[in-house]
Scaffold this motif. Structure first.
Motif, short mmCIF file in Angstrom:
data_model
loop_
_atom_site.label_atom_id
_atom_site.label_comp_id
_atom_site.label_asym_id
_atom_site.label_seq_id
_atom_site.Cartn_x
_atom_site.Cartn_y
_atom_site.Cartn_z
N GLU A 96 2.67 60.38 -8.83
CA GLU A 96 1.23 60.34 -8.56
C GLU A 96 0.80 61.52 -7.69
N TYR A 97 1.58 61.86 -6.69
CA TYR A 97 1.21 62.93 -5.77
C TYR A 97 1.31 64.31 -6.40
N THR A 98 2.29 64.52 -7.26
CA THR A 98 2.46 65.84 -7.86
C THR A 98 1.72 65.97 -9.19
N GLY A 99 1.33 64.86 -9.78
CA GLY A 99 0.60 64.90 -11.04
C GLY A 99 1.50 65.11 -12.25
N GLN A 100 2.78 65.10 -12.05
CA GLN A 100 3.74 65.27 -13.16
C GLN A 100 5.03 64.55 -12.79
N VAL A 101 5.91 64.46 -13.74
CA VAL A 101 7.21 63.84 -13.46
C VAL A 101 7.90 64.70 -12.41
N ARG A 136 -2.23 57.17 0.61
CA ARG A 136 -3.18 58.27 0.38
C ARG A 136 -4.05 58.49 1.62
N GLY A 137 -4.31 57.43 2.37
CA GLY A 137 -5.07 57.57 3.61
C GLY A 137 -4.25 58.20 4.72
N PRO A 140 -2.34 63.14 2.88
CA PRO A 140 -3.25 63.68 1.86
C PRO A 140 -2.50 64.22 0.65
N VAL A 141 -3.12 64.10 -0.50
CA VAL A 141 -2.53 64.61 -1.74
C VAL A 141 -2.57 66.13 -1.70
N PRO A 142 -1.44 66.80 -1.96
CA PRO A 142 -1.45 68.26 -1.91
C PRO A 142 -2.29 68.85 -3.04
N SER A 143 -2.97 69.95 -2.72
CA SER A 143 -3.76 70.63 -3.75
C SER A 143 -3.44 72.12 -3.70
N LEU A 144 -3.71 72.79 -4.78
CA LEU A 144 -3.46 74.23 -4.86
C LEU A 144 -4.32 74.98 -3.85
N MET A 145 -5.59 74.61 -3.75
CA MET A 145 -6.49 75.29 -2.82
C MET A 145 -6.03 75.08 -1.37
N GLY A 146 -5.59 73.89 -1.06
CA GLY A 146 -5.10 73.60 0.29
C GLY A 146 -3.89 74.46 0.63
#
Length: 192
Positions: A96-101, A136-137, A140-146
């Motif tokens: 869930e956090y990485t968006g892929q396996v 999730r609270g 935080p979910v890692p993002s590319l922009m972050g």
């Protein structure tokens, strides 16, 4: 349930990430004795049992998802289903956090996030929470922009406001905001 160590191993059996809680099994013994014996066991059998009685009075419990092996070491008697359920939760959360396996590369790219998740899920070897909305609270979910902002500026994008923001918990209605937080205590003092 008390865990001694939790490892995420690659398909060759090398640890990618490891977390120890320092109970009866020391970090050195887990890393240099138990895990190598466990990887030899995995390489010699075609279908490995998810529960393996290891050296030094330990029990290794594992699941394999994709190219990763999620392994927990315990030295006390615990319910194996709880440990296997925790390992499955770790696998699902990483997905869930990485968006892929989850793969070795995605774990290395999100090392800090994965380590924070493990720290929030298990405290002192005991499972605290595996609820996605609570985690999730907290993390935080890692993002590319972050990641770009952190690398360029050197500052984390996770401010105190983000870390203390309310989160969706199963027992709390959504969208409720309180203007004050109050805590009342009655103190009774008795002198004999």
């Amino acid at each position: 349930m008390v865990l001694d160590s939790l490892f995420i191993l690659n398909d060759a059996g090398a640890p990618i990430i490891q977390k120890h809680w320092g109970t009866d099994l020391s970090m050195q013994q887990a890393t240099h004795v138990v895990i190598p014996a466990f990887t030899r066991y995995l390489s010699t059998c075609l279908t490995a049992s998810p529960i393996w009685p290891g050296p030094l009075s330990t029990t290794c419990m594992h699941i394999q998802r994709g190219s990763l092996i999620y392994t927990a070491l315990v030295s006390t008697e615990v319910a194996p289903l709880e440990i296997l359920e925790l390992l499955e939760s770790v696998s699902m959360l990483l997905h869930e956090y990485t968006g892929q396996v989850a793969t070795e590369l995605t774990i290395k790219e999100n090392f800090v996030c994965v380590y924070q998740l493990l720290s929030e899920m298990v405290d002192s070897g005991r499972v605290v929470t595996t609820d996605t909305s609570v985690l999730r609270g907290l993390v935080p979910v890692p993002s590319l922009m972050g990641r770009v902002i952190e690398n360029v500026s050197g500052f984390s994008t996770n401010t105190l406001a983000n870390s203390t923001a309310s989160y969706d918990a199963p027992w709390r209605a959504r969208g409720i905001r309180h203007t004050t937080n109050e805590f009342f205590v009655d103190i009774v003092d008795r002198i004999d």
